[in-house]
Design a protein around this motif. Structure first.
Motif, PDB file in Angstrom:
ATOM      1  N   PRO A 155      29.655  42.469  43.019  1.00  8.88           N
ATOM      2  CA  PRO A 155      28.901  42.701  44.261  1.00  8.88           C
ATOM      3  C   PRO A 155      29.826  43.102  45.409  1.00  8.88           C
ATOM      4  O   PRO A 155      31.035  42.833  45.398  1.00  8.88           O
ATOM      5  CB  PRO A 155      28.261  41.335  44.528  1.00  8.88           C
ATOM      6  CG  PRO A 155      29.195  40.352  43.901  1.00  8.88           C
ATOM      7  CD  PRO A 155      29.746  41.043  42.665  1.00  8.88           C
ATOM      8  N   ALA A 156      29.249  43.721  46.423  1.00  7.21           N
ATOM      9  CA  ALA A 156      30.043  44.210  47.561  1.00  7.21           C
ATOM     10  C   ALA A 156      30.679  43.072  48.346  1.00  7.21           C
ATOM     11  O   ALA A 156      31.714  43.266  48.998  1.00  7.21           O
ATOM     12  CB  ALA A 156      29.155  45.052  48.482  1.00  7.21           C
ATOM     13  N   ASP A 157      30.084  41.861  48.282  1.00  7.91           N
ATOM     14  CA  ASP A 157      30.634  40.744  49.059  1.00  7.91           C
ATOM     15  C   ASP A 157      31.578  39.873  48.237  1.00  7.91           C
ATOM     16  O   ASP A 157      31.952  38.784  48.678  1.00  7.91           O
ATOM     17  CB  ASP A 157      29.509  39.895  49.654  1.00  7.91           C
ATOM     18  CG  ASP A 157      28.559  39.344  48.598  1.00  7.91           C
ATOM     19  OD1 ASP A 157      28.808  39.571  47.388  1.00  7.91           O
ATOM     20  OD2 ASP A 157      27.562  38.687  48.966  1.00  7.91           O
ATOM     21  N   SER A 158      31.978  40.353  47.073  1.00  4.20           N
ATOM     22  CA  SER A 158      32.967  39.597  46.304  1.00  4.20           C
ATOM     23  C   SER A 158      34.287  39.554  47.078  1.00  4.20           C
ATOM     24  O   SER A 158      34.717  40.554  47.657  1.00  4.20           O
ATOM     25  CB  SER A 158      33.206  40.245  44.940  1.00  4.20           C
ATOM     26  OG  SER A 158      34.320  39.644  44.278  1.00  4.20           O
ATOM     27  N   PRO A 159      34.963  38.417  47.091  1.00  2.00           N
ATOM     28  CA  PRO A 159      36.226  38.321  47.842  1.00  2.00           C
ATOM     29  C   PRO A 159      37.348  39.158  47.231  1.00  2.00           C
ATOM     30  O   PRO A 159      38.400  39.305  47.867  1.00  2.00           O
ATOM     31  CB  PRO A 159      36.554  36.822  47.775  1.00  2.00           C
ATOM     32  CG  PRO A 159      35.838  36.314  46.573  1.00  2.00           C
ATOM     33  CD  PRO A 159      34.575  37.122  46.489  1.00  2.00           C
ATOM     34  N   TYR A 160      37.119  39.726  46.056  1.00  2.00           N
ATOM     35  CA  TYR A 160      38.195  40.476  45.396  1.00  2.00           C
ATOM     36  C   TYR A 160      38.003  41.985  45.447  1.00  2.00           C
ATOM     37  O   TYR A 160      38.827  42.729  44.917  1.00  2.00           O
ATOM     38  CB  TYR A 160      38.329  40.005  43.942  1.00  2.00           C
ATOM     39  CG  TYR A 160      38.674  38.537  43.886  1.00  2.00           C
ATOM     40  CD1 TYR A 160      39.945  38.090  44.218  1.00  2.00           C
ATOM     41  CD2 TYR A 160      37.699  37.600  43.576  1.00  2.00           C
ATOM     42  CE1 TYR A 160      40.256  36.737  44.220  1.00  2.00           C
ATOM     43  CE2 TYR A 160      37.994  36.250  43.575  1.00  2.00           C
ATOM     44  CZ  TYR A 160      39.269  35.822  43.901  1.00  2.00           C
ATOM     45  OH  TYR A 160      39.563  34.482  43.920  1.00  2.00           O
ATOM     46  N   VAL A 161      36.936  42.436  46.092  1.00  2.00           N
ATOM     47  CA  VAL A 161      36.741  43.879  46.265  1.00  2.00           C
ATOM     48  C   VAL A 161      37.906  44.464  47.057  1.00  2.00           C
ATOM     49  O   VAL A 161      38.271  43.947  48.122  1.00  2.00           O
ATOM     50  CB  VAL A 161      35.403  44.175  46.982  1.00  2.00           C
ATOM     51  CG1 VAL A 161      35.332  45.636  47.410  1.00  2.00           C
ATOM     52  CG2 VAL A 161      34.233  43.839  46.067  1.00  2.00           C
ATOM     53  N   GLY A 162      38.525  45.504  46.518  1.00  2.00           N
ATOM     54  CA  GLY A 162      39.648  46.147  47.171  1.00  2.00           C
ATOM     55  C   GLY A 162      40.999  45.532  46.852  1.00  2.00           C
ATOM     56  O   GLY A 162      42.034  46.050  47.279  1.00  2.00           O
TER      57      GLY A 162
END
Length: 224
Positions: A155-162
């Motif tokens: 999901p876009a709000d995952s703390p590991y995006v990016g």
């Protein structure tokens, strides 16, 4: 590899064609004369016999098989075939087709089944995989390792995006297998950032699924 398939219906024949195309030797076994159609899979061996009978499996030389696939439409027959293959002929690998979801609990090593394949479970998993974001979807169970192949759309709000995949603190008994993105398959690289919408395929111990889900998508699961 020599493979015996119990059940020469549409499912058994489809499996046989795929295995033959991959260079394997295949024997199709069925007790119903109407199912014996060598012209449908001409490169396979065919045997009119009951795979639940010990004498039939001896005739099929099951002791020379590397894999036995019990793919009939009858769960009882698939269990008996798997058990005989494993206990009487020491076949290294057995695969059992589950036709009714209520019977899935029986398809274990106790009945000689190394791998069970449940059509209802696969279909429901594919539906979930297509619509779920932030939830783990179990795709396949590895019985011998007490682990599962799972999928999560990040999901876009995952703390590991990016962030690089190598910085994600996966549980000890968990491994990221591949990343699916924009129709491409990416081999996981410690330096490669993960992105929102990535489909992550992972192998994880059964008892760590909840922990993995909360790690990757804490916002979706904080109230559970």
């Amino acid at each position: 590899m020599r493979v015996a398939i119990a059940g020469a219906g549409a499912v058994g024949r489809s499996i046989a064609r795929e295995l033959i195309d991959n260079g394997h030797q295949v024997l199709l076994i069925d007790k119903n004369p109407a199912s014996i159609k060598p012209e449908r899979v001409p490169d396979a061996e065919w045997l009119l016999a009951d795979s639940c009978e010990l004498s039939s499996l001896e005739e099929a030389s099951l002791d020379r098989c590397d894999v036995v696939i019990a793919a009939t439409g009858d769960d009882k027959a698939n269990l008996v075939t798997s058990l005989l293959a494993k206990t009487e002929f020491a076949v290294p690998r057995t695969v059992g087709r589950v036709n009714h979801p209520d019977n899935e609990w029986l398809f274990t090593e106790a009945w000689g089944v190394d791998v069970n394949v449940s059509t209802p479970r696969i279909m429901s998993a594919l539906v979930e995989e297509a619509v779920s974001v932030g939830d783990l979807v179990r795709l396949f169970t590895f019985r011998q390792g007490n682990a599962n192949l799972v999928e999560m759309t990040l999901p876009a709000d995952s703390p590991y995006v990016g962030k690089p995949a190598g910085l994600i603190p996966f549980p000890e008994n968990c491994s990221l297998v591949t990343i699916l993105r924009d129709g491409q398959v990416y081999v996981p690289d410690a330096e490669q950032p993960v992105e929102a919408g990535d489909e992550l395929l992972l192998v994880v111990a059964t008892d760590l699924e909840d922990e993995l889900e909360e790690l990757l998508a804490p916002e979706e699961h904080k109230d559970r």
